[in-house]
Design a protein around this motif. Structure first.
Motif, PDB file in Angstrom:
ATOM      1  N   THR A 191     -15.882  15.569 -12.731  1.00  0.00           N
ATOM      2  CA  THR A 191     -15.121  16.729 -13.202  1.00  0.00           C
ATOM      3  C   THR A 191     -13.625  16.549 -13.021  1.00  0.00           C
ATOM      4  OG1 THR A 191     -15.233  17.829 -11.052  1.00  0.00           O
ATOM      5  CG2 THR A 191     -17.026  18.266 -12.615  1.00  0.00           C
ATOM      6  N   GLY A 192     -13.229  15.533 -12.277  1.00  0.00           N
ATOM      7  CA  GLY A 192     -11.818  15.314 -12.005  1.00  0.00           C
ATOM      8  C   GLY A 192     -11.282  16.128 -10.848  1.00  0.00           C
ATOM      9  N   SER A 193     -12.141  16.901 -10.204  1.00  0.00           N
ATOM     10  CA  SER A 193     -11.675  17.813  -9.167  1.00  0.00           C
ATOM     11  C   SER A 193     -11.486  17.135  -7.812  1.00  0.00           C
ATOM     12  CB  SER A 193     -12.658  18.970  -9.004  1.00  0.00           C
ATOM     13  OG  SER A 193     -13.938  18.488  -8.624  1.00  0.00           O
ATOM     14  N   THR A 194     -12.087  15.968  -7.637  1.00  0.00           N
ATOM     15  CA  THR A 194     -12.018  15.267  -6.350  1.00  0.00           C
ATOM     16  C   THR A 194     -11.550  13.832  -6.573  1.00  0.00           C
ATOM     17  OG1 THR A 194     -13.834  16.586  -5.456  1.00  0.00           O
ATOM     18  CG2 THR A 194     -13.315  14.526  -4.325  1.00  0.00           C
ATOM     19  N   GLN A 195     -10.600  13.404  -5.758  1.00  0.00           N
ATOM     20  CA  GLN A 195     -10.134  12.006  -5.781  1.00  0.00           C
ATOM     21  C   GLN A 195     -10.216  11.434  -4.368  1.00  0.00           C
ATOM     22  OE1 GLN A 195      -7.296  14.306  -6.855  1.00  0.00           O
ATOM     23  NE2 GLN A 195      -8.568  14.591  -8.666  1.00  0.00           N
ATOM     24  N   TYR A 196     -10.545  10.166  -4.293  1.00  0.00           N
ATOM     25  CA  TYR A 196     -10.550   9.442  -3.034  1.00  0.00           C
ATOM     26  C   TYR A 196      -9.646   8.220  -3.189  1.00  0.00           C
ATOM     27  CZ  TYR A 196     -14.845  12.053  -1.936  1.00  0.00           C
ATOM     28  OH  TYR A 196     -15.777  13.033  -1.703  1.00  0.00           O
ATOM     29  N   TYR A 197      -8.972   7.860  -2.102  1.00  0.00           N
ATOM     30  CA  TYR A 197      -8.100   6.695  -2.106  1.00  0.00           C
ATOM     31  C   TYR A 197      -8.312   5.880  -0.844  1.00  0.00           C
ATOM     32  CZ  TYR A 197      -5.610   9.154  -5.797  1.00  0.00           C
ATOM     33  OH  TYR A 197      -5.285   9.807  -6.970  1.00  0.00           O
ATOM     34  N   ALA A 198      -8.174   4.567  -0.976  1.00  0.00           N
ATOM     35  CA  ALA A 198      -8.142   3.723   0.204  1.00  0.00           C
ATOM     36  C   ALA A 198      -6.860   4.018   0.975  1.00  0.00           C
ATOM     37  CB  ALA A 198      -8.182   2.251  -0.212  1.00  0.00           C
ATOM     38  N   ASP A 199      -6.935   3.870   2.291  1.00  0.00           N
ATOM     39  CA  ASP A 199      -5.759   4.147   3.118  1.00  0.00           C
ATOM     40  C   ASP A 199      -4.556   3.301   2.686  1.00  0.00           C
ATOM     41  OD1 ASP A 199      -7.638   4.583   6.229  1.00  0.00           O
ATOM     42  OD2 ASP A 199      -7.229   5.957   4.561  1.00  0.00           O
ATOM     43  N   SER A 200      -4.825   2.087   2.250  1.00  0.00           N
ATOM     44  CA  SER A 200      -3.746   1.155   1.915  1.00  0.00           C
ATOM     45  C   SER A 200      -2.964   1.564   0.672  1.00  0.00           C
ATOM     46  CB  SER A 200      -4.308  -0.256   1.732  1.00  0.00           C
ATOM     47  OG  SER A 200      -5.291  -0.261   0.710  1.00  0.00           O
ATOM     48  N   VAL A 201      -3.540   2.458  -0.160  1.00  0.00           N
ATOM     49  CA  VAL A 201      -2.857   2.848  -1.391  1.00  0.00           C
ATOM     50  C   VAL A 201      -2.533   4.336  -1.434  1.00  0.00           C
ATOM     51  CG1 VAL A 201      -4.066   0.997  -2.601  1.00  0.00           C
ATOM     52  CG2 VAL A 201      -4.936   3.343  -2.762  1.00  0.00           C
ATOM     53  N   GLU A 202      -3.001   5.090  -0.445  1.00  0.00           N
ATOM     54  CA  GLU A 202      -2.758   6.530  -0.406  1.00  0.00           C
ATOM     55  C   GLU A 202      -1.273   6.825  -0.510  1.00  0.00           C
ATOM     56  OE1 GLU A 202      -5.419   9.101   0.617  1.00  0.00           O
ATOM     57  OE2 GLU A 202      -3.909  10.273  -0.442  1.00  0.00           O
ATOM     58  N   GLY A 203      -0.923   7.734  -1.417  1.00  0.00           N
ATOM     59  CA  GLY A 203       0.478   8.100  -1.589  1.00  0.00           C
ATOM     60  C   GLY A 203       1.247   7.207  -2.556  1.00  0.00           C
ATOM     61  N   ARG A 204       0.663   6.070  -2.944  1.00  0.00           N
ATOM     62  CA  ARG A 204       1.340   5.170  -3.890  1.00  0.00           C
ATOM     63  C   ARG A 204       0.583   5.063  -5.206  1.00  0.00           C
ATOM     64  NH1 ARG A 204       1.654  -0.068  -2.954  1.00  0.00           N
ATOM     65  NH2 ARG A 204      -0.247  -0.156  -1.671  1.00  0.00           N
ATOM     66  N   PHE A 205      -0.741   5.208  -5.141  1.00  0.00           N
ATOM     67  CA  PHE A 205      -1.585   5.098  -6.330  1.00  0.00           C
ATOM     68  C   PHE A 205      -2.112   6.478  -6.689  1.00  0.00           C
ATOM     69  CE2 PHE A 205      -3.120   0.404  -5.932  1.00  0.00           C
ATOM     70  CZ  PHE A 205      -1.801   0.003  -5.727  1.00  0.00           C
ATOM     71  N   TYR A 206      -2.305   6.678  -7.999  1.00  0.00           N
ATOM     72  CA  TYR A 206      -2.831   7.957  -8.470  1.00  0.00           C
ATOM     73  C   TYR A 206      -3.849   7.704  -9.568  1.00  0.00           C
ATOM     74  CZ  TYR A 206      -2.991  12.533 -10.667  1.00  0.00           C
ATOM     75  OH  TYR A 206      -3.421  13.722 -11.196  1.00  0.00           O
ATOM     76  N   ILE A 207      -5.050   8.260  -9.398  1.00  0.00           N
ATOM     77  CA  ILE A 207      -6.109   8.086 -10.384  1.00  0.00           C
ATOM     78  C   ILE A 207      -6.284   9.371 -11.178  1.00  0.00           C
ATOM     79  CG2 ILE A 207      -7.956   8.766  -8.765  1.00  0.00           C
ATOM     80  CD1 ILE A 207      -9.735   6.662 -10.166  1.00  0.00           C
ATOM     81  N   SER A 208      -6.495   9.217 -12.475  1.00  0.00           N
ATOM     82  CA  SER A 208      -6.710  10.370 -13.329  1.00  0.00           C
ATOM     83  C   SER A 208      -7.691   9.996 -14.434  1.00  0.00           C
ATOM     84  CB  SER A 208      -5.389  10.852 -13.944  1.00  0.00           C
ATOM     85  OG  SER A 208      -4.807   9.839 -14.739  1.00  0.00           O
ATOM     86  N   ARG A 209      -8.234  11.003 -15.096  1.00  0.00           N
ATOM     87  CA  ARG A 209      -9.163  10.744 -16.190  1.00  0.00           C
ATOM     88  C   ARG A 209      -8.848  11.656 -17.360  1.00  0.00           C
ATOM     89  NH1 ARG A 209     -14.854  11.052 -14.141  1.00  0.00           N
ATOM     90  NH2 ARG A 209     -15.430  11.065 -16.342  1.00  0.00           N
ATOM     91  N   ASN A 210      -9.106  11.151 -18.548  1.00  0.00           N
ATOM     92  CA  ASN A 210      -8.938  11.916 -19.769  1.00  0.00           C
ATOM     93  C   ASN A 210     -10.252  11.802 -20.531  1.00  0.00           C
ATOM     94  OD1 ASN A 210      -8.404  12.772 -22.420  1.00  0.00           O
ATOM     95  ND2 ASN A 210      -6.257  12.188 -22.269  1.00  0.00           N
ATOM     96  N   ASP A 211     -11.099  12.794 -20.395  1.00  0.00           N
ATOM     97  CA  ASP A 211     -12.426  12.714 -21.002  1.00  0.00           C
ATOM     98  C   ASP A 211     -12.369  12.806 -22.522  1.00  0.00           C
ATOM     99  OD1 ASP A 211     -14.050  14.454 -18.233  1.00  0.00           O
ATOM    100  OD2 ASP A 211     -13.709  12.315 -18.595  1.00  0.00           O
ATOM    101  N   ALA A 212     -11.332  13.422 -23.037  1.00  0.00           N
ATOM    102  CA  ALA A 212     -11.199  13.484 -24.497  1.00  0.00           C
ATOM    103  C   ALA A 212     -11.007  12.087 -25.084  1.00  0.00           C
ATOM    104  CB  ALA A 212     -10.029  14.384 -24.876  1.00  0.00           C
ATOM    105  N   GLU A 213     -10.319  11.233 -24.322  1.00  0.00           N
ATOM    106  CA  GLU A 213     -10.101   9.859 -24.775  1.00  0.00           C
ATOM    107  C   GLU A 213     -11.035   8.884 -24.066  1.00  0.00           C
ATOM    108  OE1 GLU A 213      -6.006   8.871 -24.365  1.00  0.00           O
ATOM    109  OE2 GLU A 213      -5.335  10.395 -25.790  1.00  0.00           O
ATOM    110  N   ASN A 214     -11.888   9.428 -23.168  1.00  0.00           N
ATOM    111  CA  ASN A 214     -12.872   8.591 -22.470  1.00  0.00           C
ATOM    112  C   ASN A 214     -12.214   7.511 -21.623  1.00  0.00           C
ATOM    113  OD1 ASN A 214     -15.579   8.543 -21.965  1.00  0.00           O
ATOM    114  ND2 ASN A 214     -16.153   7.420 -23.804  1.00  0.00           N
ATOM    115  N   THR A 215     -11.062   7.810 -21.044  1.00  0.00           N
ATOM    116  CA  THR A 215     -10.337   6.813 -20.275  1.00  0.00           C
ATOM    117  C   THR A 215     -10.119   7.282 -18.835  1.00  0.00           C
ATOM    118  OG1 THR A 215      -8.196   7.715 -20.913  1.00  0.00           O
ATOM    119  CG2 THR A 215      -9.099   5.944 -22.290  1.00  0.00           C
ATOM    120  N   VAL A 216      -9.940   6.326 -17.968  1.00  0.00           N
ATOM    121  CA  VAL A 216      -9.499   6.588 -16.601  1.00  0.00           C
ATOM    122  C   VAL A 216      -8.286   5.705 -16.350  1.00  0.00           C
ATOM    123  CG1 VAL A 216     -11.027   4.856 -15.590  1.00  0.00           C
ATOM    124  CG2 VAL A 216     -10.175   6.716 -14.181  1.00  0.00           C
TER     125      VAL A 216
END
Length: 122
Positions: free
Chosen positions: A53-78
């Motif tokens: 649903t896009g409501s929850t994200q998890y990150y490795a400690d090594s990338v927290e605060g620098r990396f951002y994950i998102s999804r666009n289901d209309a375009e079927n991409t992450v």
């Protein structure tokens, strides 16, 4: 279903880079999505995951605060947006999918792409 990554390349320390991933087939893919990476001589490691649903994200400690994950289901991409890259981020990055984001966080993908190389070097 195959997952196809794009956006890798060679950048300098401190630069940003954006990776994208979409299924090879034009079908809706509602699974949780995520990214893993593997550096030379090291085991594959979890990087980030986002729930179906896009409501929850998890990150490795090594990338927290620098990396951002998102999804666009209309375009079927992450997408994985990576900021302030360092040489330690150099690796092959793999797009992944599973039933839950927690499964990805535990290192248990059901689908894994072929990978795209990210090199951070001055």
């Amino acid at each position: 279903v195959r997952l196809v990554e794009s956006g890798g390349g060679v950048v300098q320390p401190g630069d940003s880079l954006k990776l994208s991933c979409r299924p090879s087939e034009r079908t809706q893919f509602h699974n949780a999505r995520g990214w893993f990476r593997q550096a030379p001589g090291r085991e594959r490691e979890f990087v980030a995951a986002i729930s179906s649903t896009g409501s929850t994200q998890y990150y490795a400690d090594s990338v927290e605060g620098r990396f951002y994950i998102s999804r666009n289901d209309a375009e079927n991409t992450v997408t994985l947006e990576m900021d302030n890259l360092t040489p330690d981020d150099t690796a092959v990055y793999y797009c992944a999918a599973a039933i839950t984001a927690q499964s990805l966080r535990e290192g248990k993908p059901n689908y894994l792409g072929q990978g795209t190389q990210v090199t951070v070097s001055s």
